[in-house]
Scaffold this active site. Sequence first.
Site, PDB file in Angstrom:
ATOM      1  CG  ASP A  81      -2.135   0.733   1.236  1.00 30.16           C
ATOM      2  OD1 ASP A  81      -2.262   1.665   0.290  1.00 30.16           O
ATOM      3  OD2 ASP A  81      -2.962   0.992   2.168  1.00 30.16           O
ATOM      4  N   GLY A  82       0.264   2.324  -0.594  1.00 31.04           N
ATOM      5  CA  GLY A  82       0.877   3.620  -0.390  1.00 31.04           C
ATOM      6  C   GLY A  82       0.803   4.408   0.986  1.00 31.04           C
ATOM      7  CD  GLU A 103      -5.692   2.824   2.179  1.00 30.24           C
ATOM      8  OE1 GLU A 103      -5.541   3.034   0.911  1.00 30.24           O
ATOM      9  OE2 GLU A 103      -5.356   3.659   2.921  1.00 30.24           O
TER      10      GLU A 103
HETATM   11  C1  5RP Z   1      -5.465   6.205   0.236  1.00 26.60           C
HETATM   12  C2  5RP Z   1      -4.088   6.054   0.619  1.00 26.60           C
HETATM   13  C3  5RP Z   1      -2.955   6.133  -0.174  1.00 26.60           C
HETATM   14  O1  5RP Z   1      -2.182   4.968  -0.112  1.00 26.60           O
HETATM   15  C4  5RP Z   1      -2.276   7.413   0.014  1.00 26.60           C
HETATM   16  O2  5RP Z   1      -3.198   8.617  -0.032  1.00 26.60           O
HETATM   17  C5  5RP Z   1      -1.220   7.636  -1.138  1.00 26.60           C
HETATM   18  O3  5RP Z   1      -1.602   7.853  -2.357  1.00 26.60           O
HETATM   19  P1  5RP Z   1      -0.690   7.962  -3.594  1.00 26.60           P
HETATM   20  O4  5RP Z   1       0.043   6.755  -3.877  1.00 26.60           O
HETATM   21  O5  5RP Z   1      -1.706   8.297  -4.629  1.00 26.60           O
HETATM   22  O6  5RP Z   1       0.160   9.121  -3.207  1.00 26.60           O
HETATM   23  O7  5RP Z   1      -3.936   6.247   1.870  1.00 26.60           O
HETATM   24  O8  5RP Z   1      -6.524   6.213   1.306  1.00 26.60           O
END
Ligand code: 5RP
Length: 221
Positions: A81-82, A103
């Site tokens: 996950d990011g 998440e």
């Molecule tokens: C979504 C998140 C994403 O992981 C976070 O916002 C990062 O997003 P990106 O990879 O588009 O920068 O928590 O709820």
Amino acid sequence: MTQDELKQAVARAAMQYVPAGTIIGVGTGSTTNYFIDELGAAKGLIRGAVASSQATAARLARHGIEVVDLNDVVELPICVDGADEIDPGLSMIKGGGGALTREKIVAAVARTFICIADASKRVETLGHCALPVEVIPMARGYVERELRAMGFEPSLRGRFVTDNGNLILDVLCQRIEQPGELEAQINGIVGVVTNGLFARRGADMALIGGPDGVTVLQRSQ
Ligand code: 5RP
């Protein structure tokens, strides 16, 4: 390298940690989208994936990857996950895309949480970006008052509705010195579903993409 190229690089690097033939957890966001595309290209590598949002489920399905209900799975070897921010202890702020609750559930079930992010997400102390708080709609006013009593100024994220039918309050915290404590404190307000601090269950490993390549950070025991 552009920011998108950095995101793509960390997504590609995460592939080496994907155990073949398993069901894995998949997060949400633009960085994770690159990871899903890598999974799609590696046809048949995984048995399926648990999605942390409807958007992720749709992208997985477009790649022909089976989307599995979390209730049909006892354990996930990894989730990828990011993050919106990640600190040196691998605590994170997440939920920029509003998928924080699912998440967090997927992260809770995963044995290893692998965060993929470009270097702009790295901070010494969390709190530069707003902290999302998912709230049951009827509790919005009450939760806002409770957050104000804690010294914060919450703002409602427009007309945004989460996949769970709830609202998001964004809270600017400035410097979060004790993320685990704040995570628990905000989650203790009745009507809060969860908040975007991932400190009690932070990342186990982070792949950070910068101009010199991908740096691997491990959570210290
Ligand atoms: C979504 C998140 C994403 O992981 C976070 O916002 C990062 O997003 P990106 O990879 O588009 O920068 O928590 O709820």
